[in-house]
Write an enzyme that holds these catalytic residues in place. Sequence first.
Site, mmCIF file in Angstrom:
data_model
loop_
_atom_site.group_PDB
_atom_site.id
_atom_site.type_symbol
_atom_site.label_atom_id
_atom_site.label_comp_id
_atom_site.label_asym_id
_atom_site.label_seq_id
_atom_site.Cartn_x
_atom_site.Cartn_y
_atom_site.Cartn_z
ATOM 1 C CB SER A 1 69.643 19.683 3.380
ATOM 2 O OG SER A 1 69.713 19.268 2.072
ATOM 3 C CE1 TYR B 1 64.406 18.090 4.769
ATOM 4 C CE2 TYR B 1 64.800 18.762 2.682
ATOM 5 C CZ TYR B 1 65.110 18.231 3.755
ATOM 6 O OH TYR B 1 66.306 17.673 4.371
ATOM 7 C CE LYS C 1 66.610 19.523 7.340
ATOM 8 N NZ LYS C 1 66.777 18.970 8.678
HETATM 9 C C1 UD1 Z 1 66.314 15.539 -1.919
HETATM 10 C C2 UD1 Z 1 66.380 16.770 -1.445
HETATM 11 C C3 UD1 Z 1 67.141 16.881 -0.279
HETATM 12 C C4 UD1 Z 1 66.908 15.795 0.824
HETATM 13 C C5 UD1 Z 1 66.863 14.367 0.279
HETATM 14 C C6 UD1 Z 1 66.636 13.651 1.227
HETATM 15 C C7 UD1 Z 1 65.883 18.824 -2.712
HETATM 16 C C8 UD1 Z 1 66.560 19.682 -3.868
HETATM 17 N N1 UD1 Z 1 66.683 17.821 -2.330
HETATM 18 O O1 UD1 Z 1 67.351 15.054 -2.449
HETATM 19 O O2 UD1 Z 1 67.281 18.282 0.226
HETATM 20 O O3 UD1 Z 1 68.080 16.047 1.820
HETATM 21 O O4 UD1 Z 1 66.003 14.631 -0.832
HETATM 22 O O5 UD1 Z 1 65.030 13.656 1.387
HETATM 23 O O6 UD1 Z 1 65.063 19.203 -2.053
HETATM 24 N N2 UD1 Z 1 64.975 9.959 -8.805
HETATM 25 C C9 UD1 Z 1 64.491 9.276 -9.717
HETATM 26 N N3 UD1 Z 1 63.361 8.390 -9.429
HETATM 27 C C10 UD1 Z 1 63.230 8.106 -8.004
HETATM 28 C C11 UD1 Z 1 63.465 8.872 -7.135
HETATM 29 C C12 UD1 Z 1 64.650 9.779 -7.407
HETATM 30 O O7 UD1 Z 1 65.007 9.259 -10.811
HETATM 31 O O8 UD1 Z 1 62.130 7.320 -7.813
HETATM 32 C C13 UD1 Z 1 66.031 10.838 -9.196
HETATM 33 C C14 UD1 Z 1 65.876 12.264 -8.756
HETATM 34 O O9 UD1 Z 1 65.183 12.846 -10.085
HETATM 35 C C15 UD1 Z 1 67.237 12.848 -8.443
HETATM 36 C C16 UD1 Z 1 68.274 11.647 -7.878
HETATM 37 O O10 UD1 Z 1 67.188 10.397 -8.211
HETATM 38 O O11 UD1 Z 1 67.780 13.479 -9.894
HETATM 39 C C17 UD1 Z 1 68.089 11.908 -6.446
HETATM 40 O O12 UD1 Z 1 66.686 12.085 -5.785
HETATM 41 P P1 UD1 Z 1 66.467 11.613 -4.084
HETATM 42 O O13 UD1 Z 1 67.120 10.478 -3.711
HETATM 43 O O14 UD1 Z 1 64.998 12.075 -4.082
HETATM 44 O O15 UD1 Z 1 67.199 13.029 -3.610
HETATM 45 P P2 UD1 Z 1 67.324 14.531 -4.022
HETATM 46 O O16 UD1 Z 1 66.236 15.119 -4.806
HETATM 47 O O17 UD1 Z 1 68.709 14.705 -4.654
#
Ligand code: UD1
Length: 342
Positions: A125, A150, A154
């Site tokens: 990742s 997590y 990795k």
């Molecule tokens: C996270 C993990 C990544 C993992 C991936 C899949 C970290 C830093 N990142 O990615 O390693 O492979 O999950 O499980 O550990 N968001 C919202 N509202 C929500 C959900 C998400 O605003 O309800 C935003 C988050 O704040 C972020 C973006 O959407 O800015 C992406 O979030 P998400 O899909 O959870 O993925 P990552 O956090 O990038």
Amino acid sequence: MSKILVTGGTGYIGSHTVVELYKAGYTPVIIDNLSNSNIKMLEQIEKIIGIKPEFHQFDLCDVEQTTAFINDNPDISGIIHFAASKAVGESVQKPLKYYHNNFFSLINLLEAYQGKKINFVFSSSCTVYGEPDVLPVTESAPVKKATSPYGNTKQIAEEILEESAAAYNNYNIIALRYFNPVGAHESALIGELPIGVPQNLLPFITQTAIGKREKLTVFGNDFDTPDGYCIRDFIHVVDLAKAHVAAIQLLEKGNPNGKYDVFNVGTGNGYSVLEAIKAFEKVSGQALNYEVGPRREGDIVKVYGDVTKSSKELGWKAELGIEEMMSSAWKWENYLKENPIG
Ligand code: UD1
């Protein structure tokens, strides 16, 4: 054609990879303990490729079963190892579950292959980069202290693999560092199937739009980015699946870079969370109910990958754009409404 073992093959990325392996002429064999996936995905895969792939249900943390399986299947020439626990938040609550599942399964597989040649593709990742100092981030960027157990699994898994490739001569290994996988197969027969409340952005968007969730909470819009929202490199899951096929093919040819290598798997483009929402609204033709809430602890502000190495040395490049990601995810959510799975 060569048999490729896909651990976690009924999961989100695993199921798409099974389809792409088959299309590329391989025989995929799945091991999954179904802890975070549904057995019905096998039938869904069959609807796409016309055959039900060979499937074995057991936990790779079980050393006896894993060793027996590997000994009984000497014709397997490659492994794509997806099977792992992957929820960032849960890993903070239950770190031992993450260290147990993600390390025992990996070590059991590697030990079962000691003395036998094996091509090994590992599901890593971009989380290993933490908050990168330079964007787009290249594979040679420093690995930063992990922000969750997590993420730590990795990082340490990559070290285990690199050291094992150096110490023993039977492993040829590629770790693929995924950015943010989204979307679904164009047939809408397979896609992401979150168990419980989705933690990731895209399934939360599609579940809100279909009416399963009341509204999306966006975790902050006061970041140091052009529009204030976090930036991610969203990558279509079918492109990601194809990167695994390319990795297996490179290992079969012989990787000139050596016995251990890492590649970024993204598009190279950063989109903000707001841009992702807008792209979804455009392809779905409906306004999304969302509100901006507080920041989520541990979130990276901006990350997107440099994909020069993947394109030159892996011979793989993402082909699908943000609209295809959004429209396929939306088509899949609509399919699930008519054909509930699980
Ligand atoms: C996270 C993990 C990544 C993992 C991936 C899949 C970290 C830093 N990142 O990615 O390693 O492979 O999950 O499980 O550990 N968001 C919202 N509202 C929500 C959900 C998400 O605003 O309800 C935003 C988050 O704040 C972020 C973006 O959407 O800015 C992406 O979030 P998400 O899909 O959870 O993925 P990552 O956090 O990038």
